[in-house]
Motif scaffolding. Structure first.
Motif, mmCIF file in Angstrom:
data_model
loop_
_atom_site.group_PDB
_atom_site.id
_atom_site.type_symbol
_atom_site.label_atom_id
_atom_site.label_comp_id
_atom_site.label_asym_id
_atom_site.label_seq_id
_atom_site.Cartn_x
_atom_site.Cartn_y
_atom_site.Cartn_z
ATOM 1 N N PRO A 81 0.833 -1.209 0.000
ATOM 2 C CA PRO A 81 0.000 0.000 0.000
ATOM 3 C C PRO A 81 0.865 1.256 0.000
ATOM 4 N N THR A 82 0.279 2.368 -0.363
ATOM 5 C CA THR A 82 1.029 3.619 -0.369
ATOM 6 C C THR A 82 1.281 4.098 1.053
ATOM 7 N N ARG A 83 2.092 5.155 1.165
ATOM 8 C CA ARG A 83 2.470 5.668 2.486
ATOM 9 C C ARG A 83 1.233 6.132 3.263
ATOM 10 N N ASN A 84 0.335 6.839 2.589
ATOM 11 C CA ASN A 84 -0.877 7.322 3.255
ATOM 12 C C ASN A 84 -1.728 6.178 3.786
ATOM 13 N N ASP A 85 -1.826 5.108 2.966
ATOM 14 C CA ASP A 85 -2.620 3.969 3.400
ATOM 15 C C ASP A 85 -1.971 3.270 4.585
ATOM 16 N N MET A 86 -0.624 3.213 4.591
ATOM 17 C CA MET A 86 0.072 2.616 5.727
ATOM 18 C C MET A 86 -0.224 3.405 6.995
ATOM 19 N N LEU A 87 -0.237 4.737 6.863
ATOM 20 C CA LEU A 87 -0.559 5.599 8.006
ATOM 21 C C LEU A 87 -1.975 5.327 8.503
ATOM 22 N N LEU A 88 -2.907 5.247 7.552
ATOM 23 C CA LEU A 88 -4.302 4.994 7.881
ATOM 24 C C LEU A 88 -4.438 3.675 8.627
ATOM 25 N N LEU A 89 -3.767 2.654 8.087
ATOM 26 C CA LEU A 89 -3.840 1.321 8.679
ATOM 27 C C LEU A 89 -3.220 1.307 10.071
ATOM 28 N N THR A 90 -2.054 1.956 10.201
ATOM 29 C CA THR A 90 -1.383 2.012 11.498
ATOM 30 C C THR A 90 -2.281 2.703 12.522
ATOM 31 N N GLY A 91 -2.863 3.816 12.104
ATOM 32 C CA GLY A 91 -3.769 4.545 12.993
ATOM 33 C C GLY A 91 -4.943 3.682 13.409
ATOM 34 N N PHE A 92 -5.489 2.961 12.440
ATOM 35 C CA PHE A 92 -6.650 2.107 12.710
ATOM 36 C C PHE A 92 -6.295 1.022 13.729
ATOM 37 N N VAL A 93 -5.134 0.364 13.493
ATOM 38 C CA VAL A 93 -4.699 -0.697 14.412
ATOM 39 C C VAL A 93 -4.493 -0.113 15.814
ATOM 40 N N ALA A 94 -3.874 1.068 15.876
ATOM 41 C CA ALA A 94 -3.605 1.693 17.177
ATOM 42 C C ALA A 94 -4.912 1.965 17.913
ATOM 43 N N VAL A 95 -5.914 2.488 17.201
ATOM 44 C CA VAL A 95 -7.189 2.800 17.852
ATOM 45 C C VAL A 95 -7.859 1.522 18.354
ATOM 46 N N VAL A 96 -7.833 0.458 17.536
ATOM 47 C CA VAL A 96 -8.469 -0.793 17.963
ATOM 48 C C VAL A 96 -7.760 -1.344 19.201
ATOM 49 N N LEU A 97 -6.419 -1.350 19.176
ATOM 50 C CA LEU A 97 -5.672 -1.924 20.305
ATOM 51 C C LEU A 97 -5.879 -1.107 21.577
ATOM 52 N N ALA A 98 -5.942 0.212 21.427
ATOM 53 C CA ALA A 98 -6.057 1.073 22.604
ATOM 54 C C ALA A 98 -7.507 1.384 22.957
ATOM 55 N N ALA A 99 -8.456 0.732 22.264
ATOM 56 C CA ALA A 99 -9.872 1.070 22.444
ATOM 57 C C ALA A 99 -10.333 1.095 23.907
ATOM 58 N N PRO A 100 -9.946 0.093 24.731
ATOM 59 C CA PRO A 100 -10.435 0.119 26.110
ATOM 60 C C PRO A 100 -10.084 1.416 26.845
ATOM 61 N N PHE A 101 -8.899 2.003 26.537
ATOM 62 C CA PHE A 101 -8.513 3.253 27.201
ATOM 63 C C PHE A 101 -9.143 4.458 26.511
ATOM 64 N N LEU A 102 -9.143 4.422 25.162
ATOM 65 C CA LEU A 102 -9.658 5.567 24.406
ATOM 66 C C LEU A 102 -11.139 5.812 24.673
ATOM 67 N N PHE A 103 -11.920 4.724 24.814
ATOM 68 C CA PHE A 103 -13.357 4.894 24.960
ATOM 69 C C PHE A 103 -13.794 4.964 26.421
ATOM 70 N N GLU A 104 -12.833 4.845 27.341
ATOM 71 C CA GLU A 104 -13.142 4.915 28.772
ATOM 72 C C GLU A 104 -13.841 6.237 29.135
#
Lengths: 376, 252
Positions: free
Chosen positions: A2-25
């Protein structure tokens, strides 16, 4: 790659999913049962968006595939193993098979006739699940696990759950609470990644062409029907997987999952978030599931506390007005929100985000709009 | 010269109306062949028989050894026939670049292929082809604009680019300048002339005599469903049968 922008999007998405318990607290959504729903319905909506967002075919029967996925998963638990992996693989497969059948017939028509056909098939499945298919679906009681289930694979590998009703577990890790959420979250990430690849591929371009102009597409040497059918099957597989995951986190399947209201819900999620966008459906699914949980939990005494700053006479009035929108009446809130978004943000919440982004860029001197004027 | 499209004894009846009455045509490879005729002469009916929209009652339409009757539009395109519509048909909500890449994919990959893993950005040869074609028709600097917002003349250019990127053996044009202002018509004619010089075979259905006489190598005149004359452009004008068909038999 994927392009650089898509990698950023994907990384951001993974980070949000992994950190969801804290982010949505902070907004009161940081508990696994609700986060699981975000993930599962996110998958359902991503899949629906591959059909609706790209090809423009509006299906009103996708809950049927969700239901098929759930029944398949519970049967897999009963017959094969309590491990979630075979259950979700088979749920995805059966969702796809069922979609192939319904899609093959429904895609002979377009527009409103297509929508009505899918709706008819889904309602038919729902009613069959309550009547002639009772041996498979266990009718109104819903399909449940029982102690007498064969579970041949578990027995073969020497796994015995004894006299208690087992819950699904991934090689000993029980699929409840946070492990359950992270299992669904991992699936969500995989599904998001696959959707990203489809969106950026020549196949995705063909699906957009189906939405844009089928006449031109035919005279360009492309056969539109198999493209639309493939999109339909892929979205059916996503729905099957989502149904399977519902059964993994709570091993029970009922026919109400196939009702037309459930089909309508995924349409709302996709449009609310922004159809045709990658992130929109996931955001739409999360927003709707969040409102469903938060607003339906409100009751009169909680409202009384909120409006306690008002004088007594006004307080009871405010409470009775506000109570229309919470508890059982949370659908009214959802409806009002949907109307506002469709009127003011036809592109969904993603359009809102984009507009805010554009506004922020315009405020920066020398950036955005002023730089886009061609120099020639 | 070898003929690339052969129409033999084509008849088509709509109820009591005989729309096509024993039509015979030979289109030579590498020429621009115009089909003209007064309103209701059967031009559109004939075109629809080339492209799988209508099936004639009797007769054959053979293109490059393949019968075009009873096969679907996408199959007709895949044997090498591209067409331009009276109202330009483009993918209105996609960019110009995508509009031209889609037919290039159709040419390379056939009528259906699931190419869902490789990014469009990695299909550099297809993109280069599309950009070169946009350059040819003078739309390269608008490559990232949305096709639906183009003017009619630009949409026509885009549609031509979409056809030409497939390197078709035959290009069918149905009134390519319909609904255009004079200036736009002239630039479109210039573009079509440039395309004709590459040696591609074209069949043009047209009302506008200015367009016909600037482009055509050969002209067939259709009236009341039959071909009443077929000749070189300079000789068609003086043909008494043609004058009669156009002027309704009145002697001026």
């Amino acid at each position: 790659m994927p392009t650089r922008n898509d990698m950023l999007l994907l990384t951001g998405f993974v980070a949000v999913v992994l950190a969801a318990p804290f982010l949505f607290e902070p907004i009161g959504a940081g508990y696994p049962d609700l986060l699981q729903k975000f993930a599962i319905f996110g998958i359902f909506a991503i899949g629906f968006n591959i059909l609706f967002g790209l090809t423009g075919y509006l299906s009103f029967g996708h809950a049927a595939f969700l239901g098929v996925g759930s029944y398949t998963a519970v049967w897999t638990f009963k017959l094969l193993s309590m491990n979630p992996l075979p259950a979700i693989v088979l749920a995805t497969l059966f969702g796809g098979l069922f979609a192939a059948l319904i899609g093959f017939i429904s895609l002979r028509r377009t527009g409103i006739y297509f929508s009505i056909l899918t709706l008819a098939f889904a309602q038919m499945s729902y009613n069959l699940a309550y009547s002639v298919l009772t041996p498979i679906t266990n009718g109104e009681t819903g399909l449940q696990l029982s102690q007498g289930d064969p579970r041949v694979l578990d027995i073969a590998f020497g796994r015995d759950y004894g006299a208690v009703l087992p819950s699904s577990d991934l090689f000993g890790l029980e699929m409840t609470g946070y492990p359950g959420f992270y299992f669904c979250g991992a699936m969500l990430i995989v599904c998001f990644y696959i959707a990203l690849r489809i969106f950026r591929s020549p196949f995705g371009m063909m699906l957009r062409a189906v939405k844009s102009n089928q006449n031109r597409m035919n005279y360009t040497g492309l056969n539109t029907r198999p493209y639309a059918l493939t999109a339909f099957i892929i979205s059916g597989m996503y729905a099957g997987l989502a149904g399977g995951l519902l059964a993994v986190t709570d091993p029970l399947a009922g026919a109400e999952r196939m009702q037309w209201t459930a089909s309508g819900e995924v349409v709302l999620m996709t449009i609310l978030g922004g159809s045709g966008t990658l992130l929109g459906p996931v955001i739409g699914a999360a927003v709707i599931k969040y409102f469903e949980n938060i607003f339906s939990a409100f009751n009169k005494s909680m409202l009384g506390d909120i409006f306690s700053f008002l004088p007594e006479s006004l307080q009871s009035g405010a409470v009775s007005v506000a109570s229309l929108f919470v508890g059982e009446g949370w659908h009214l809130t959802l409806g009002a929100m949907f109307v506002l978004i469709v009127i003011f943000l036809p592109g969904g919440l993603m359009e809102g985000i984009r507009r805010i982004g554009a506004l922020a860029r315009r405020k920066k001197p020398g950036g955005g709009a002023s730089a886009s004027t061609p120099a020639e | 010269m070898a003929s690339i499209l052969t129409v033999q004894n084509v008849n088509k009846r709509f109820g009591g109306l005989k729309a096509l009455d024993n039509v015979n045509l030979e289109i030579e490879a590498g020429t621009v062949h115009a089909i003209i005729g007064p309103n209701g002469a059967g031009k559109s009916t004939l075109l629809n028989c080339f492209i799988g929209r209508l099936e004639p009652d009797t007769g054959t339409v053979i293109f490059d050894g393949v019968s075009l009757l009873g096969i679907k539009p996408h199959e007709i395109n895949q044997v090498g026939v591209s067409r331009v519509f009276q109202t330009p048909e483009v993918f209105g909500n996609l960019t110009l670049r995508d509009n031209v890449m889609i037919p290039a994919f159709a040419k390379r990959d056939g009528s259906f292929r699931i190419n869902a893993w490789k990014g469009v950005k990695r299909e550099t040869d297809i993109e280069a082809k599309a950009m070169a074609m946009l350059e040819n028709v003078g739309l390269a600097r608008k490559a990232d604009e949305i096709a639906g917002q183009l003017s009619r003349g630009d949409k026509r250019r885009l549609e031509l680019a979409m056809c030409l990127v497939q390197e078709p053996k035959l290009l069918l044009l149905d009134e390519p300048t319909a609904g255009m202002a004079r200036a736009e018509t002239n630039t479109t004619i210039d573009l079509l002339k440039k395309i004709a010089e590459t040696g591609i075979t074209m069949v043009v259905i047209e009302h506008d005599m200015h367009v016909v006489f600037s482009l055509a190598d050969r002209i067939s005149v259709l009236a009341q469903g039959t071909v009443i004359a077929e000749d070189l452009p300079e000789r068609i004008k003086g043909n008494p049968k043609v004058q009669e068909a156009y002027l309704g038999g009145a002697h001026l």
